[in-house]
Design an enzyme around this catalytic site. Sequence first.
Site, PDB file in Angstrom:
ATOM      1  N   CYS A  40      13.732  10.519   7.349  1.00 20.85           N
ATOM      2  CA  CYS A  40      13.695   9.997   8.714  1.00 20.85           C
ATOM      3  C   CYS A  40      15.044  10.165   9.409  1.00 20.85           C
ATOM      4  O   CYS A  40      15.111  10.251  10.609  1.00 20.85           O
ATOM      5  CB  CYS A  40      13.237   8.550   8.720  1.00 20.85           C
ATOM      6  SG  CYS A  40      14.039   7.576   7.468  1.00 20.85           S
ATOM      7  N   GLU A  63       9.919  14.758  16.381  1.00 18.89           N
ATOM      8  CA  GLU A  63      10.291  14.798  14.961  1.00 18.89           C
ATOM      9  C   GLU A  63       9.431  15.858  14.260  1.00 18.89           C
ATOM     10  O   GLU A  63       8.204  15.799  14.322  1.00 18.89           O
ATOM     11  CB  GLU A  63      10.036  13.424  14.328  1.00 18.89           C
ATOM     12  CG  GLU A  63      10.382  13.384  12.853  1.00 18.89           C
ATOM     13  CD  GLU A  63      10.277  11.987  12.250  1.00 18.89           C
ATOM     14  OE1 GLU A  63       9.200  11.368  12.357  1.00 18.89           O
ATOM     15  OE2 GLU A  63      11.270  11.524  11.671  1.00 18.89           O
ATOM     16  N   GLU A 105      10.073   0.866  10.448  1.00 19.69           N
ATOM     17  CA  GLU A 105      11.103   1.896  10.280  1.00 19.69           C
ATOM     18  C   GLU A 105      10.408   3.209  10.547  1.00 19.69           C
ATOM     19  O   GLU A 105       9.589   3.661   9.744  1.00 19.69           O
ATOM     20  CB  GLU A 105      11.674   1.800   8.850  1.00 19.69           C
ATOM     21  CG  GLU A 105      13.059   2.365   8.746  1.00 19.69           C
ATOM     22  CD  GLU A 105      13.060   3.703   8.098  1.00 19.69           C
ATOM     23  OE1 GLU A 105      13.030   4.699   8.855  1.00 19.69           O
ATOM     24  OE2 GLU A 105      13.086   3.763   6.866  1.00 19.69           O
ATOM     25  N   SER A 145       5.200   7.056  10.612  1.00 18.29           N
ATOM     26  CA  SER A 145       5.290   7.700  11.924  1.00 18.29           C
ATOM     27  C   SER A 145       5.322   6.662  13.043  1.00 18.29           C
ATOM     28  O   SER A 145       4.780   5.562  12.907  1.00 18.29           O
ATOM     29  CB  SER A 145       4.081   8.619  12.123  1.00 18.29           C
ATOM     30  OG  SER A 145       2.881   7.874  12.040  1.00 18.29           O
ATOM     31  N   LYS A 175       0.841  -1.196   0.000  1.00 24.95           N
ATOM     32  CA  LYS A 175       0.000   0.000   0.000  1.00 24.95           C
ATOM     33  C   LYS A 175       0.871   1.239   0.000  1.00 24.95           C
ATOM     34  O   LYS A 175       1.530   1.554   0.980  1.00 24.95           O
ATOM     35  CB  LYS A 175      -0.936   0.046   1.212  1.00 24.95           C
ATOM     36  CG  LYS A 175      -1.996   1.124   0.997  1.00 24.95           C
ATOM     37  CD  LYS A 175      -2.609   1.659   2.264  1.00 24.95           C
ATOM     38  CE  LYS A 175      -1.785   2.699   2.957  1.00 24.95           C
ATOM     39  NZ  LYS A 175      -1.621   3.963   2.209  1.00 24.95           N
TER      40      LYS A 175
HETATM   41  P1  NAI Z   1       1.818   7.999   8.571  1.00 28.74           P
HETATM   42  O1  NAI Z   1       2.614   7.172   9.487  1.00 28.74           O
HETATM   43  O2  NAI Z   1       0.392   8.276   8.917  1.00 28.74           O
HETATM   44  O3  NAI Z   1       1.818   7.358   7.083  1.00 28.74           O
HETATM   45  C1  NAI Z   1       2.723   6.414   6.598  1.00 28.74           C
HETATM   46  C2  NAI Z   1       1.965   5.294   5.899  1.00 28.74           C
HETATM   47  O4  NAI Z   1       1.134   4.634   6.844  1.00 28.74           O
HETATM   48  C3  NAI Z   1       1.023   5.748   4.782  1.00 28.74           C
HETATM   49  O5  NAI Z   1       1.012   4.793   3.753  1.00 28.74           O
HETATM   50  C4  NAI Z   1      -0.326   5.762   5.472  1.00 28.74           C
HETATM   51  O6  NAI Z   1      -1.410   5.617   4.590  1.00 28.74           O
HETATM   52  C5  NAI Z   1      -0.208   4.570   6.381  1.00 28.74           C
HETATM   53  N1  NAI Z   1      -1.099   4.581   7.543  1.00 28.74           N
HETATM   54  C6  NAI Z   1      -1.588   5.648   8.227  1.00 28.74           C
HETATM   55  N2  NAI Z   1      -2.393   5.237   9.227  1.00 28.74           N
HETATM   56  C7  NAI Z   1      -2.426   3.890   9.180  1.00 28.74           C
HETATM   57  C8  NAI Z   1      -3.080   2.893   9.959  1.00 28.74           C
HETATM   58  N3  NAI Z   1      -3.864   3.213  10.983  1.00 28.74           N
HETATM   59  N4  NAI Z   1      -2.878   1.594   9.629  1.00 28.74           N
HETATM   60  C9  NAI Z   1      -2.081   1.250   8.607  1.00 28.74           C
HETATM   61  N5  NAI Z   1      -1.435   2.157   7.836  1.00 28.74           N
HETATM   62  C10 NAI Z   1      -1.601   3.462   8.121  1.00 28.74           C
HETATM   63  O7  NAI Z   1       2.581   9.352   8.373  1.00 28.74           O
HETATM   64  P2  NAI Z   1       1.999  10.769   7.909  1.00 28.74           P
HETATM   65  O8  NAI Z   1       0.683  11.024   8.602  1.00 28.74           O
HETATM   66  O9  NAI Z   1       1.994  10.847   6.468  1.00 28.74           O
HETATM   67  O10 NAI Z   1       3.094  11.749   8.488  1.00 28.74           O
HETATM   68  C11 NAI Z   1       3.093  12.078   9.889  1.00 28.74           C
HETATM   69  C12 NAI Z   1       4.476  12.110  10.455  1.00 28.74           C
HETATM   70  O11 NAI Z   1       5.037  10.812  10.372  1.00 28.74           O
HETATM   71  C13 NAI Z   1       5.480  12.985   9.732  1.00 28.74           C
HETATM   72  O12 NAI Z   1       5.396  14.311  10.128  1.00 28.74           O
HETATM   73  C14 NAI Z   1       6.781  12.329  10.148  1.00 28.74           C
HETATM   74  O13 NAI Z   1       7.141  12.793  11.420  1.00 28.74           O
HETATM   75  C15 NAI Z   1       6.442  10.869  10.231  1.00 28.74           C
HETATM   76  N6  NAI Z   1       6.860  10.131   9.027  1.00 28.74           N
HETATM   77  C16 NAI Z   1       8.024   9.419   9.074  1.00 28.74           C
HETATM   78  C17 NAI Z   1       8.482   8.769   7.954  1.00 28.74           C
HETATM   79  C18 NAI Z   1       9.757   8.000   7.966  1.00 28.74           C
HETATM   80  O14 NAI Z   1      10.383   7.853   6.933  1.00 28.74           O
HETATM   81  N7  NAI Z   1      10.174   7.437   9.091  1.00 28.74           N
HETATM   82  C19 NAI Z   1       7.775   8.845   6.680  1.00 28.74           C
HETATM   83  C20 NAI Z   1       6.527   9.565   6.739  1.00 28.74           C
HETATM   84  C21 NAI Z   1       6.108  10.192   7.881  1.00 28.74           C
END
Ligand code: NAI
Length: 502
Positions: free
Chosen positions: A308, A405, A274, A253, A199
């Site tokens: 990240c 972060e 990660e 996140s 996904k």
């Molecule tokens: P997120 O963690 O919500 O999204 C990442 C992925 O998880 C996306 O594909 C999203 O659709 C999916 N996702 C979201 N909620 C989910 C759930 N309940 N069950 C399964 N999958 C789910 O991150 P978001 O909201 O885009 O960004 C928020 C913060 O997260 C950012 O400000 C940053 O701090 C962090 N982040 C860290 C990343 C990294 O590379 N470690 C990458 C993206 C965001």
Amino acid sequence: MSTATMTEVWHPNVGTFVAQTRKMLINGQWVNAQSGKTFPTYDPATGKVLAHVTEGDKADIDLAVQAARKAFEQGPWRKMTSSDRGKVIWRLADLLESNLEEFAQLESLDNGKPLTIARAADVPLAVDLFRYMAGWTTKIEGNTIPISVPYMPGAEFLAYTRREPVGVVGQIIPWNFPLLMAAWKLGPALAVGCTIVMKPAEQTPLSALRLGELIIEAGFPEGVVNIVPGYGETAGAALASHPDVDKVAFTGSTEVGKLILNAASGNLKKVTLELGGKSPSLVLSDADLESGIPGVASAIFFNHGQCCAAGSRLYVEKSIFDTVVAGVADQAKQITLGPGMNPSTQMGPLVSVEQQQRVLEYLESGLAEGAEAVAGGKRRGDQGYFVEPTVLVKTTSTMKVIQEEIFGPVVCAEPFQDVDEVIQKANNNIYGLAAAVWTKDLSKAHRIAARLRAGTVWINCHNIFDAALPFGGYKQSGWGREMGHEALDLYTEVKSVCAKLA
Ligand code: NAI
Ligand code: MG
């Protein structure tokens, strides 16, 4: 901000690709969502709709998992020789490489990152990752093990281990390096013979969907890779909790990482995560500042801080603090902001209006708590999701901006007096993804590296990623590692086979 009209001409395939509603890939077919729903993906430089994408949810995830299960249990994939499996993965790398420009443009348009960066880093790194993993297919080995069995004196055994694919894998990826994150996840899973339901992030689904077309062209059997775009709370959650998925691999996140872990507990699927980071850059007084200042600036400003491993905490030895901060502020002010597709752009917009809002709220909170911006500090322009490259000083250890972060182009700079103090500060965080040490004294650098609680430590560099180098986090930065042979281990089960010799 550079407002020059775009001089880059879109690759013809990109225009065609975004003009059609993109379908999802299930069992080798491009299909609509069961619900018939679609969702828009936006150009972050303008906020305008870039493309429409079919919106998967639980019903589509169910079909995709069924397809992946069938491909795992019955399909030709498991019967293929490991050499043939390697060839298909290598072919995917070749196809990706020959479509580099198209992928770089899709990535720049969907994510906002400079086209120059997508061309130089995102796509070539993905190509290299697939090649590295293709080479591993023939080297997934077990051991022969001499066993003693004290309660059966005189008996002889042949005992060995096999490394077998863990099974059907759910992969949930973020938007900051959409294609590269797809490669990091797909590469090792395919190398060991798993089947996959992926996904992509709802903000940036396009490059993964285009990659799906190349996956078919490369000759992967149907159902080996299924790609279901959709939202996290629906499609993502359904994948993480699915009872017939054997492992879930997630990047995103820390908050959602914990949700994934809970969702996975139903069938105790394997989990790798990660997650976030708040990586420190340590600059010692003997550092080479000519490379160190641009180095620590790029540590935070690369990919707009949406990385990240971003060097978001800058600790500088007191005697050179003012010089380094002035130098980094100067670098920040010189960065050309603009749409990713502009050839002169060095930093694009943040990925979404939500991300822009989140970063601006952190800036407000930091400034309200007494931090001072010596560069940037606010939104740029009134169109698109731009935020100025920002350097904050006068932060203290209890402020949100130094603890959490931010995931934007914001660095907090603090002075330190001695090595023990800076190591304590560097480790004083819930995260432990990466860290960097800048010094000419290499003995000192290696001693510090050993004391930092982080999955990666860079010395006189930052954001160096390679398919062969494991990457992942200590503490709340995650579980497991991406890349290197460590990633392969996490997609396999170990089977012990023990035969009693007659
Ligand atoms: P997120 O963690 O919500 O999204 C990442 C992925 O998880 C996306 O594909 C999203 O659709 C999916 N996702 C979201 N909620 C989910 C759930 N309940 N069950 C399964 N999958 C789910 O991150 P978001 O909201 O885009 O960004 C928020 C913060 O997260 C950012 O400000 C940053 O701090 C962090 N982040 C860290 C990343 C990294 O590379 N470690 C990458 C993206 C965001
Ligand atoms: Mg979210």
